[in-house]
Design an enzyme around this catalytic site. Structure first.
Site, PDB file in Angstrom:
ATOM      1  N   ASP A  24      53.768  31.558  58.562  1.00  0.00           N
ATOM      2  CA  ASP A  24      54.682  30.826  59.546  1.00  0.00           C
ATOM      3  C   ASP A  24      55.765  31.778  59.882  1.00  0.00           C
ATOM      4  O   ASP A  24      56.937  31.507  59.604  1.00  0.00           O
ATOM      5  CB  ASP A  24      54.987  29.797  58.660  1.00  0.00           C
ATOM      6  CG  ASP A  24      53.856  28.889  58.302  1.00  0.00           C
ATOM      7  OD1 ASP A  24      52.946  28.852  58.829  1.00  0.00           O
ATOM      8  OD2 ASP A  24      54.128  28.353  57.147  1.00  0.00           O
ATOM      9  N   GLU A 193      52.624  20.953  65.327  1.00  0.00           N
ATOM     10  CA  GLU A 193      53.596  21.162  64.467  1.00  0.00           C
ATOM     11  C   GLU A 193      54.307  22.773  64.880  1.00  0.00           C
ATOM     12  O   GLU A 193      54.004  23.159  65.808  1.00  0.00           O
ATOM     13  CB  GLU A 193      52.866  21.424  62.850  1.00  0.00           C
ATOM     14  CG  GLU A 193      51.980  22.372  62.945  1.00  0.00           C
ATOM     15  CD  GLU A 193      51.169  22.353  61.560  1.00  0.00           C
ATOM     16  OE1 GLU A 193      51.170  21.263  60.826  1.00  0.00           O
ATOM     17  OE2 GLU A 193      50.192  23.147  61.497  1.00  0.00           O
TER      18      GLU A 193
HETATM   19  C1  6LW Z   1      53.417  24.556  58.026  1.00  0.00           C
HETATM   20  C2  6LW Z   1      52.737  24.474  59.279  1.00  0.00           C
HETATM   21  C3  6LW Z   1      51.454  25.222  59.167  1.00  0.00           C
HETATM   22  O1  6LW Z   1      54.534  23.831  57.724  1.00  0.00           O
HETATM   23  O2  6LW Z   1      51.227  25.521  57.688  1.00  0.00           O
HETATM   24  O3  6LW Z   1      50.282  26.980  59.963  1.00  0.00           O
HETATM   25  C4  6LW Z   1      52.128  24.640  56.967  1.00  0.00           C
HETATM   26  N1  6LW Z   1      51.142  25.959  60.032  1.00  0.00           N
HETATM   27  O4  6LW Z   1      53.234  24.498  60.417  1.00  0.00           O
HETATM   28  C5  6LW Z   1      52.359  25.315  55.648  1.00  0.00           C
HETATM   29  O5  6LW Z   1      52.617  26.570  55.910  1.00  0.00           O
END
Ligand code: 6LW
Length: 502
Positions: A24, A193
């Site tokens: 991330d 996300e």
């Molecule tokens: C993070 C989300 C994700 O919060 O994995 O790869 C989660 N994306 O955005 C945990 O790292």
């Protein structure tokens, strides 16, 4: 950044710029310097921060959450704790906004004048249930926190996916100034996300991760004339994904953009390096990669043809004689200061400490390479173990107690003791190596020791059992040393070396 259509000796498409469990990534630039932060989950100190001058070679500056008051590590079980921070800079102050997923998921902001720390106590914004917050400021210096909202009341009726929501916040007063507003619902893939907002020219760009952080992971983008929307999706979404390809780096997504001093843009993103027979196993977690961005019709286009300089030397030896611990050292479920201190005769003294979350405190370091060797010189006078850990239910260790070394493994509910050996002398070296696989797994892990009788291997394990595809979760392997009994253990020194080029 040198750009080339030819594949360099070390090519950013296949080689991480920050190898190991550094997922991330979020990056910002101040003058000539780039600063990058990653998720750290249950490990303390939390949120490693790296510095670079060229985006390709990174040095760890420290960790952002170094105090119990910022992150009470013992509360967090495997793959919980600190998720997906964003780093930004405004008028001489660095800000990191992140989530502690305990307490229902709290979005917090910490600030520092010096990115090496100390960082402030967290400001917590209650009532913003979700993950992956971003901070940005508009032309009037109004601050916006944009995040992946997991709150079901913000979803459309019958909707199952999270949404991207936004609130104006006042960082000085530590309050939010409005109710969350939904600004984007994603392009229809799973798990929209990881939002980040950027201003370029007349447009605001909203970069998101979609598809979930597994093989379907992707980067999408939308744009608007206003910071709060309405946003229109890029016609070429997802703008970056390796889904359904044979590329050796998979799960690519969760990206952040940064503008270079020359006006060109770059992107950092996470990816994994699966190996072995189907479904492919990745073991060092989600790593940080680099790409360049071209702008076509005012949309970002991702190019991974970036050449990297010669392999950085990430081998290390540590005899713990420095006045403070190197920032590479972490522990699951406990602050290092709670159980590790200098030994009067040199090295470190470790107390046994079983954290409330079930993770025993361990002097731990992230594995950085696909093949490697790790050695720990320890006193035999007290029980001590060297563990390769994926999580609390997936680990293998060589444990030394009462003159005997025993290899022990836990794979889910199953525990095994595949071998043991006598250990001779007052001090021995515990050894573990990750080597080429013999059973179609990602690698083999072999455990042994070196003492007065020489080096010998005690047992080995198919590395797939300490992979994310078996254990699940968001983290990669760490190497942890811990005391087994009430007498403190003594670690004289450790040595980590990559085995061969990757
Ligand atoms: C993070 C989300 C994700 O919060 O994995 O790869 C989660 N994306 O955005 C945990 O790292």
């Amino acid at each position: 950044m040198t750009e080339s259509s030819a594949v360099g000796i070390r090519d950013a498409a296949t080689t991480p710029v920050i190898p190991g469990f550094f997922p991330d990534p979020s990056v910002c630039r101040v003058g000539e310097d780039y600063y990058l932060v990653n998720s750290s989950f249950e490990y303390a100190p939390g949120i490693p921060i790296h510095l670079s001058r060229d985006l390709r070679t990174w040095t760890q500056l420290g960790n952002v959450l170094t105090r119990e008051s910022q992150f009470p590590a013992g509360e967090s079980g495997a793959s919980r704790g600190i998720y997906a921070p964003t780093i930004r800079h405004l008028d001489g102050t660095f800000f990191v906004v992140g989530t502690n997923v305990e307490h229902g998921g709290e979005q917090f902001v910490v600030a520092a004048a010096d990115p090496a720390g100390p960082w402030s106590e967290p400001i917590v914004f209650p009532g913003l249930g979700g993950i992956d917050p971003d901070l940005t400021w508009d032309e009037d210096d109004r601050c916006f926190l944009t995040y992946c909202a997991l709150d079901e009341t913000l979803r459309p009726a019958g909707g199952t996916l999270p949404v991207i929501a936004q609130v104006r916040v006042d960082l000085e007063r530590g309050i939010r100034l409005e109710e969350p507003r939904v600004i984007w619902r994603g392009s229809g893939l799973a798990h929209p996300e990881g939002p980040h907002l950027y201003r370029r020219g007349e447009w605001w760009y909203l970069l998101t991760a979609e598809g979930g952080t597994e093989r379907g992971h992707a980067v999408c983008v939308a744009r608007s004339r206003a910071i709060d929307g309405p946003f229109e999706p890029a016609p070429s979404n997802p703008i970056f994904s390796r889904r359904s390809t044979g590329h050796p780096v998979q799960n690519t997504g969760h990206a952040d953009l940064v503008e270079r001093p020359d006006g060109e843009w770059a992107m950092v993103y996470l990816g994994v390096r699966p190996r072995g027979f189907t479904p492919g196993f990745h073991v060092v977690g989600r790593e940080t990669f680099l790409a360049r961005i071209a702008w076509v019709d005012d949309w970002p286009v991702v190019h991974t043809d970036v050449e990297l300089p010669a392999r950085p030397d990430i081998a290390f030896v540590d005899d713990f004689s420095a006045p403070v611990l190197h920032p590479r050292w972490v522990s699951p479920g406990a602050a290092l200061a709670a159980f590790a201190r200098p030994n009067p005769d040199g090295g470190l003294q470790l107390d046994r400490r079983d954290a409330v979350n079930g993770a025993p405190a361990a002097l731990s370091v992230r594995v950085r390479d696909l093949r490697w060797r790790y050695e720990a010189r320890v006193d035999t006078s007290a029980g001590v173990a060297l563990r390769v850990r994926l999580d609390e239910r997936h680990w293998c260790e060589v444990a030394l107690e009462g003159g005997a070394a025993e290899v022990r493994a836990r794979i889910g509910p199953l525990e095994a003791s595949p071998g043991s050996a006598r250990a001779v002398g007052d001090a021995v070296t515990l050894v573990v190596e990750a080597t080429d696989a013999t059973h179609d797994g990602p690698d083999d892990l072999r455990f042994g020791l070196v003492d007065a009788d020489g080096e010998r291997w005690i047992a080995s394990l198919d590395g797939r059992y300490l992979s994310t595809e078996v254990a699940g979760g968001f983290t990669g392997r760490t190497l942890g040393l811990r005391a087994l009994g009430s007498t403190p253990a003594r670690v004289v020194s450790v040595r980590y070396v990559p085995l061969g080029e990757e």
